[in-house]
Scaffold this motif. Structure first.
Motif, PDB file in Angstrom:
ATOM      1  N   GLY A   1       0.780  -1.224   0.000  1.00 30.82           N
ATOM      2  CA  GLY A   1       0.000   0.000   0.000  1.00 30.82           C
ATOM      3  C   GLY A   1       0.811   1.273   0.000  1.00 30.82           C
ATOM      4  O   GLY A   1       0.251   2.365   0.145  1.00 30.82           O
ATOM      5  N   ALA A   2       2.137   1.157  -0.182  1.00 28.99           N
ATOM      6  CA  ALA A   2       2.976   2.346  -0.213  1.00 28.99           C
ATOM      7  C   ALA A   2       2.782   3.100  -1.527  1.00 28.99           C
ATOM      8  O   ALA A   2       2.468   2.505  -2.567  1.00 28.99           O
ATOM      9  CB  ALA A   2       4.445   1.969  -0.045  1.00 28.99           C
ATOM     10  N   ARG A   3       2.987   4.401  -1.475  1.00 26.40           N
ATOM     11  CA  ARG A   3       2.980   5.243  -2.673  1.00 26.40           C
ATOM     12  C   ARG A   3       4.437   5.435  -3.083  1.00 26.40           C
ATOM     13  O   ARG A   3       5.190   6.165  -2.431  1.00 26.40           O
ATOM     14  CB  ARG A   3       2.317   6.580  -2.384  1.00 26.40           C
ATOM     15  N   VAL A   4       4.825   4.775  -4.170  1.00 25.81           N
ATOM     16  CA  VAL A   4       6.240   4.644  -4.501  1.00 25.81           C
ATOM     17  C   VAL A   4       6.638   5.552  -5.655  1.00 25.81           C
ATOM     18  O   VAL A   4       5.976   5.593  -6.703  1.00 25.81           O
ATOM     19  CB  VAL A   4       6.589   3.183  -4.848  1.00 25.81           C
ATOM     20  N   THR A   5       7.742   6.244  -5.465  1.00 28.79           N
ATOM     21  CA  THR A   5       8.445   6.967  -6.517  1.00 28.79           C
ATOM     22  C   THR A   5       9.758   6.239  -6.747  1.00 28.79           C
ATOM     23  O   THR A   5      10.539   6.050  -5.806  1.00 28.79           O
ATOM     24  CB  THR A   5       8.719   8.423  -6.115  1.00 28.79           C
ATOM     25  N   ALA A   6       9.990   5.769  -7.970  1.00 29.54           N
ATOM     26  CA  ALA A   6      11.174   4.976  -8.278  1.00 29.54           C
ATOM     27  C   ALA A   6      12.150   5.784  -9.120  1.00 29.54           C
ATOM     28  O   ALA A   6      11.746   6.506 -10.036  1.00 29.54           O
ATOM     29  CB  ALA A   6      10.778   3.701  -9.021  1.00 29.54           C
ATOM     30  N   VAL A   7      13.427   5.637  -8.808  1.00 26.80           N
ATOM     31  CA  VAL A   7      14.507   6.266  -9.561  1.00 26.80           C
ATOM     32  C   VAL A   7      15.309   5.155 -10.213  1.00 26.80           C
ATOM     33  O   VAL A   7      15.864   4.290  -9.523  1.00 26.80           O
ATOM     34  CB  VAL A   7      15.402   7.119  -8.645  1.00 26.80           C
ATOM     35  N   GLU A   8      15.359   5.137 -11.551  1.00 27.90           N
ATOM     36  CA  GLU A   8      16.069   4.095 -12.298  1.00 27.90           C
ATOM     37  C   GLU A   8      16.651   4.707 -13.558  1.00 27.90           C
ATOM     38  O   GLU A   8      15.912   5.195 -14.411  1.00 27.90           O
ATOM     39  CB  GLU A   8      15.133   2.942 -12.645  1.00 27.90           C
ATOM     40  N   PRO A   9      17.988   4.693 -13.712  1.00 26.39           N
ATOM     41  CA  PRO A   9      18.601   5.359 -14.869  1.00 26.39           C
ATOM     42  C   PRO A   9      18.499   4.600 -16.184  1.00 26.39           C
ATOM     43  O   PRO A   9      18.608   5.204 -17.257  1.00 26.39           O
ATOM     44  CB  PRO A   9      20.062   5.510 -14.443  1.00 26.39           C
ATOM     45  N   GLY A  10      18.287   3.287 -16.151  1.00 27.09           N
ATOM     46  CA  GLY A  10      18.296   2.506 -17.387  1.00 27.09           C
ATOM     47  C   GLY A  10      16.961   2.527 -18.091  1.00 27.09           C
ATOM     48  O   GLY A  10      15.946   2.124 -17.508  1.00 27.09           O
ATOM     49  N   PRO A  11      16.899   2.950 -19.355  1.00 27.55           N
ATOM     50  CA  PRO A  11      15.615   3.003 -20.061  1.00 27.55           C
ATOM     51  C   PRO A  11      14.906   1.654 -20.168  1.00 27.55           C
ATOM     52  O   PRO A  11      13.679   1.592 -20.018  1.00 27.55           O
ATOM     53  CB  PRO A  11      15.995   3.538 -21.445  1.00 27.55           C
ATOM     54  N   ALA A  12      15.647   0.578 -20.425  1.00 24.40           N
ATOM     55  CA  ALA A  12      15.006  -0.735 -20.557  1.00 24.40           C
ATOM     56  C   ALA A  12      14.446  -1.196 -19.222  1.00 24.40           C
ATOM     57  O   ALA A  12      13.309  -1.688 -19.138  1.00 24.40           O
ATOM     58  CB  ALA A  12      15.997  -1.753 -21.113  1.00 24.40           C
ATOM     59  N   LEU A  13      15.224  -1.054 -18.161  1.00 23.95           N
ATOM     60  CA  LEU A  13      14.747  -1.446 -16.841  1.00 23.95           C
ATOM     61  C   LEU A  13      13.581  -0.559 -16.398  1.00 23.95           C
ATOM     62  O   LEU A  13      12.591  -1.053 -15.845  1.00 23.95           O
ATOM     63  CB  LEU A  13      15.887  -1.367 -15.830  1.00 23.95           C
ATOM     64  N   ALA A  14      13.691   0.739 -16.643  1.00 19.98           N
ATOM     65  CA  ALA A  14      12.605   1.652 -16.290  1.00 19.98           C
ATOM     66  C   ALA A  14      11.327   1.300 -17.053  1.00 19.98           C
ATOM     67  O   ALA A  14      10.217   1.384 -16.519  1.00 19.98           O
ATOM     68  CB  ALA A  14      13.007   3.093 -16.564  1.00 19.98           C
ATOM     69  N   GLY A  15      11.475   0.882 -18.309  1.00 21.49           N
ATOM     70  CA  GLY A  15      10.310   0.479 -19.095  1.00 21.49           C
ATOM     71  C   GLY A  15       9.643  -0.758 -18.525  1.00 21.49           C
ATOM     72  O   GLY A  15       8.404  -0.833 -18.455  1.00 21.49           O
ATOM     73  N   LEU A  16      10.445  -1.748 -18.114  1.00 20.47           N
ATOM     74  CA  LEU A  16       9.877  -2.934 -17.474  1.00 20.47           C
ATOM     75  C   LEU A  16       9.131  -2.553 -16.200  1.00 20.47           C
ATOM     76  O   LEU A  16       8.041  -3.065 -15.928  1.00 20.47           O
ATOM     77  CB  LEU A  16      11.002  -3.921 -17.130  1.00 20.47           C
ATOM     78  N   LEU A  17       9.719  -1.647 -15.448  1.00 19.41           N
ATOM     79  CA  LEU A  17       9.098  -1.225 -14.194  1.00 19.41           C
ATOM     80  C   LEU A  17       7.769  -0.524 -14.448  1.00 19.41           C
ATOM     81  O   LEU A  17       6.769  -0.785 -13.762  1.00 19.41           O
ATOM     82  CB  LEU A  17      10.066  -0.311 -13.444  1.00 19.41           C
ATOM     83  N   ARG A  18       7.733   0.349 -15.436  1.00 15.53           N
ATOM     84  CA  ARG A  18       6.482   1.068 -15.747  1.00 15.53           C
ATOM     85  C   ARG A  18       5.384   0.106 -16.182  1.00 15.53           C
ATOM     86  O   ARG A  18       4.217   0.245 -15.803  1.00 15.53           O
ATOM     87  CB  ARG A  18       6.739   2.102 -16.845  1.00 15.53           C
ATOM     88  N   ARG A  19       5.754  -0.883 -17.013  1.00 10.04           N
ATOM     89  CA  ARG A  19       4.742  -1.837 -17.490  1.00 10.04           C
ATOM     90  C   ARG A  19       4.237  -2.729 -16.360  1.00 10.04           C
ATOM     91  O   ARG A  19       3.047  -3.064 -16.313  1.00 10.04           O
ATOM     92  CB  ARG A  19       5.321  -2.681 -18.629  1.00 10.04           C
ATOM     93  N   ARG A  20       5.135  -3.115 -15.481  1.00  4.01           N
ATOM     94  CA  ARG A  20       4.740  -4.000 -14.390  1.00  4.01           C
ATOM     95  C   ARG A  20       3.917  -3.283 -13.337  1.00  4.01           C
ATOM     96  O   ARG A  20       2.953  -3.846 -12.804  1.00  4.01           O
ATOM     97  CB  ARG A  20       5.994  -4.596 -13.744  1.00  4.01           C
ATOM     98  N   LEU A  21       4.293  -2.057 -13.024  1.00  3.38           N
ATOM     99  CA  LEU A  21       3.679  -1.329 -11.909  1.00  3.38           C
ATOM    100  C   LEU A  21       3.299   0.079 -12.369  1.00  3.38           C
ATOM    101  O   LEU A  21       3.968   1.060 -12.045  1.00  3.38           O
ATOM    102  CB  LEU A  21       4.650  -1.264 -10.727  1.00  3.38           C
ATOM    103  N   PRO A  22       2.201   0.204 -13.114  1.00  2.00           N
ATOM    104  CA  PRO A  22       1.840   1.510 -13.669  1.00  2.00           C
ATOM    105  C   PRO A  22       1.501   2.559 -12.611  1.00  2.00           C
ATOM    106  O   PRO A  22       1.512   3.759 -12.908  1.00  2.00           O
ATOM    107  CB  PRO A  22       0.620   1.192 -14.547  1.00  2.00           C
TER     108      PRO A  22
END
Length: 256
Positions: A59-80
């Protein structure tokens, strides 16, 4: 390839091969009152979301910092629902007091702590906390297995200096380093031990995500598993360091 860019080049493999963090870790963070519904969390070096997903599930409200575009894309798709900033921990910018909790999961060893720790101190509310944990592959308290002996033989042939900074299991040294300067004070240090069974392909995938392993070494580790019957048990340690935000000593205020 040595460096955090290695994970970006292996994003899909990293996502499927890296193991999840043990449930006992998340249970402890709940017991400590850090993991709770509505908590505002910033996660640095979030990767594909292996630690982010349990934070969101709590239930946390998460802000993620990730420099890699591919990894950041996976993260966005998994956890919109997660807000993803595609930048480094050193370059990230947030308003003072924006977060209750900061998390670094198998990432802190890549940070310039002289930059990141003062920034985190500013981003956290006065009673906020910094939580640092990581996977350490190979538990030194367990008698060496035949597979671990083969791994030790591979890494023992390497030349050159070791990676700078404390090692994976130098937990107390990490706690000291993270509290240097007086901005944070350790409040809880613990190590979780667990194990998992891996196939030869699983070992090849997993070890290929280690930034200090060459393709030839990865192939040799895979052959070792095949020689040992096709499956091996890996013993892991997850060190946890919880640090509470402190009032900055006067001598440091001009640097924040």
């Amino acid at each position: 390839m040595s460096g955090p860019g290695h994970f970006e080049s292996r994003a899909e493999v990293y996502d499927r091969a890296r193991p999840p963090y043990p449930q006992a870790l998340w249970d402890r963070l709940r017991e400590l009152g850090l993991l709770r519904s509505g908590a505002r969390v910033v996660e640095l070096g979030a990767g594909s979301g292996l630690a982010t997903a349990p934070l969101v599930a709590a239930g946390a409200r998460v802000t993620a910092v990730e420099p890699g575009p591919a990894l950041a894309g996976l993260l966005r798709r998994r956890l919109p629902a997660v807000t993803v900033h595609e930048t480094t921990a050193e370059a990230a910018r947030f308003d003072p007091g924006s977060f209750d909790l900061a998390v670094a999961a198998t990432a802190v060893h890549w940070f310039d702590l002289d930059v990141v720790l003062p920034a985190l101190h500013g981003w956290l509310r006065p009673d906020g906390a910094l939580v640092v944990f990581r996977h350490a592959f190979g538990d030194p308290t367990v008698a060496p297995t035949p597979f671990r002996a083969r791994v030790a033989a591979i890494t023992g042939r390497r030349g050159g200096p070791p990676r700078p900074g404390p090692g994976e299991l130098d937990t107390q040294e990490w706690a000291t380093r993270l509290s240097g300067g007086g901005r944070f004070a350790p409040s809880h240090v613990e190590e979780f031990r667990w194990r998992a069974e891996l196939s030869a392909d699983g070992v090849r995938d997993l070890f290929s995500t280690f930034s200090d392993w060459s393709p030839a070494e990865v192939a040799e580790a895979g052959r070792a598993v095949e020689d040992l019957g096709g499956r091996v048990v890996e013993h892991y340690v997850v060190p946890l360091i919880v640090l509470r935000r402190r009032r900055v000593p006067p001598v440091l205020r001009s640097a924040v």
